[in-house]
Design a protein around this motif. Structure first.
Motif, PDB file in Angstrom:
ATOM      1  N   ALA A 196       0.819  -1.205   0.000  1.00 41.81           N
ATOM      2  CA  ALA A 196       0.000   0.000   0.000  1.00 41.81           C
ATOM      3  C   ALA A 196       0.851   1.252   0.000  1.00 41.81           C
ATOM      4  O   ALA A 196       1.992   1.259   0.480  1.00 41.81           O
ATOM      5  N   ASP A 197       0.285   2.310  -0.555  1.00 39.99           N
ATOM      6  CA  ASP A 197       0.927   3.616  -0.463  1.00 39.99           C
ATOM      7  C   ASP A 197       1.019   4.013   1.007  1.00 39.99           C
ATOM      8  O   ASP A 197       0.120   3.736   1.790  1.00 39.99           O
ATOM      9  N   GLN A 210      -1.831   5.290   3.077  1.00 38.68           N
ATOM     10  CA  GLN A 210      -3.001   4.458   3.339  1.00 38.68           C
ATOM     11  C   GLN A 210      -2.704   3.260   4.231  1.00 38.68           C
ATOM     12  O   GLN A 210      -3.606   2.482   4.527  1.00 38.68           O
ATOM     13  N   SER A 263      -6.475   1.348  -1.559  1.00 37.64           N
ATOM     14  CA  SER A 263      -6.828   1.602  -2.962  1.00 37.64           C
ATOM     15  C   SER A 263      -5.623   2.043  -3.786  1.00 37.64           C
ATOM     16  O   SER A 263      -5.675   2.024  -5.016  1.00 37.64           O
ATOM     17  N   LYS A 264      -4.551   2.485  -3.145  1.00 36.45           N
ATOM     18  CA  LYS A 264      -3.336   2.885  -3.837  1.00 36.45           C
ATOM     19  C   LYS A 264      -2.185   1.975  -3.419  1.00 36.45           C
ATOM     20  O   LYS A 264      -2.002   1.724  -2.223  1.00 36.45           O
ATOM     21  N   PHE A 265      -1.440   1.496  -4.406  1.00 36.84           N
ATOM     22  CA  PHE A 265      -0.374   0.539  -4.125  1.00 36.84           C
ATOM     23  C   PHE A 265       0.952   1.044  -4.710  1.00 36.84           C
ATOM     24  O   PHE A 265       0.977   1.754  -5.717  1.00 36.84           O
ATOM     25  N   SER A 266       2.032   0.646  -4.062  1.00 40.56           N
ATOM     26  CA  SER A 266       3.373   0.994  -4.538  1.00 40.56           C
ATOM     27  C   SER A 266       4.366   0.013  -3.934  1.00 40.56           C
ATOM     28  O   SER A 266       4.031  -0.770  -3.032  1.00 40.56           O
TER      29      SER A 266
END
Length: 279
Positions: free
Chosen positions: A39-40, A43, A51-54
Motif C-alpha cells: 500500500a501507499d 493508506q 486503494s493505492k499501491f506501490s
C-alpha cells in the motif's frame, strides 16, 4: 425422500458457508499484511483494503531507507536464512543417525537412551535456557552464528519421529544389505533415507518453521546489529522503527515467504508423511 435430500443439501450448503467464512477469518490477517506491505504509505493501516499501491516499502528495505535505518534488514534476512538452514540440516542429520541406531542397532543401554529421549521431550525448552546461555558465554561463542546454531542442532522430536518410522521398516532389508557387505552408513544412505522421504518432508518443514520463527534464544545470544535475525529485528521495530509501518509489513511478508515456498515444494511429500505419522 425429497424432503430428506433437500435437508441434506441445506446442511451441506451451511457447512460450505461456515467453512468459507472460517477460511476468510484465518487468511485475512495475512492478506491484510500483504496488502499493507504494497500500500501507499498514506493508506497503511488507514483503510480496510488500500486503494493505492506501490513498492515503496520494499524499496525502503532494499535500498537502505531514510538515514540508513533500514540497512540491517537484508543482513538480518540473510542471518535468518543461514541460521535456519544450518540448524535444520544438523537437526535432520543427527536425528536420522541417532534414530537409526535406536531402531536398528543392538547395543547396551539402547532402551535407556530411548527412554531418556522420551523423558526429555516432556521438559519445556525454557528450563534449559539459562544453562545453555551460560555455557555459550563461557566457551566464548556469545554473539556468533555458532551461538544460534549449536544449541539448536539436536531435535528430540526428530529423533522420536525417525525412530518410530525406522522401527516399521522390516529387518529383512537390513540383513540382506549386510549380507552384501553394506555398512550401516551405506544402509542408512541407500535404503533408509530413500524410504523415509515422506516423513522427512514432514520433519524438515516443521523443524525449519520452528527455527525460522525462533525469537527468544536469538534475542539473548546476539548483541551486535550485524548478527540480528529478522525476528529479532522485527521485535525491535517498536522502538526506532515504529514510525515505518509499511516496511514492517513488508519485512513480515519476507519472513513468511520462505515457509510458503518450502511448503509449495514439499507439499505432496508433507501430506504423505502426515498420513503415516497419524496412523
Amino acid at each position: 425422500m425429497v424432503g430428506s435430500k433437500k435437508n441434506s443439501k441445506r446442511r451441506l450448503a451451511v457447512r460450505y458457508v461456515l467453512a468459507t467464512l472460517l477460511l476468510l477469518v484465518m487468511v485475512y490477517p495475512y492478506l491484510y499484511m500483504v496488502l499493507n506491505s504494497f500500500a501507499d504509505w498514506t493508506q497503511v493501516d488507514r483503510q480496510f483494503i488500500p486503494s493505492k499501491f506501490s513498492f515503496k516499502s520494499y524499496e525502503w528495505l532494499l535500498t537502505g531507507g531514510d538515514v540508513g535505518i533500514a540497512r540491517p534488514w537484508m543482513n538480518a534476512f540473510f542471518n535468518s536464512v543461514f541460521v535456519s538452514i544450518a540448524s535444520t540440516f544438523l537437526m535432520m542429520l543427527f536425528g536420522i543417525m541417532v534414530a537409526y541406531a535406536l531402531a536398528k542397532l543392538k547395543f547396551r543401554g539402547r532402551d535407556t537412551v530411548n527412554n531418556f529421549v522420551l523423558f526429555h521431550m516432556f521438559f519445556p525448552a525454557i528450563i534449559l535456557l539459562i544453562p545453555n546461555f551460560l555455557i555459550i558465554q563461557k566457551v566464548g561463542l556469545y554473539d556468533t552464528y555458532w551461538a544460534m546454531i549449536i544449541p539448536k542442532a539436536v531435535s528430540l522430536w526428530a529423533i522420536f519421529m525417525y525412530t518410530n518410522f525406522f522401527k516399521a521398516v522390516p529387518d529383512a532389508f537390513i540383513e540382506a544389505a549386510k549380507l552384501d557387505g553394506a555398512s550401516d552408513f551405506k544402509i542408512l544412505y541407500k535404503i533408509m533415507m530413500p524410504m523415509s522421504k515422506s516423513i522427512t518432508a514432514v520433519i524438515f518443514l516443521f523443524l525449519l518453521m520452528e527455527r525460522w520463527t525462533e525469537l527468544l534464544w536469538d534475542m539473548i545470544v546476539v548483541r551486535s546489529d550485524n548478527m540480528l535475525t529478522l525476528n529479532v529485528l522485527l521485535s525491535q521495530m517498536f522502538g526506532p522503527y515504529g514510525s515505518y509501518p509499511g516496511p514492517l509489513y513488508a519485512a513480515s511478508v519476507l519472513l513468511t515467504v520462505p515457509i510458503i515456498i518450502m511448503f509449495a515444494i514439499f507439499g505432496k511429500k508433507f501430506k504423505e508423511g502426515m498420513q503415516f505419522s497419524l496412523k
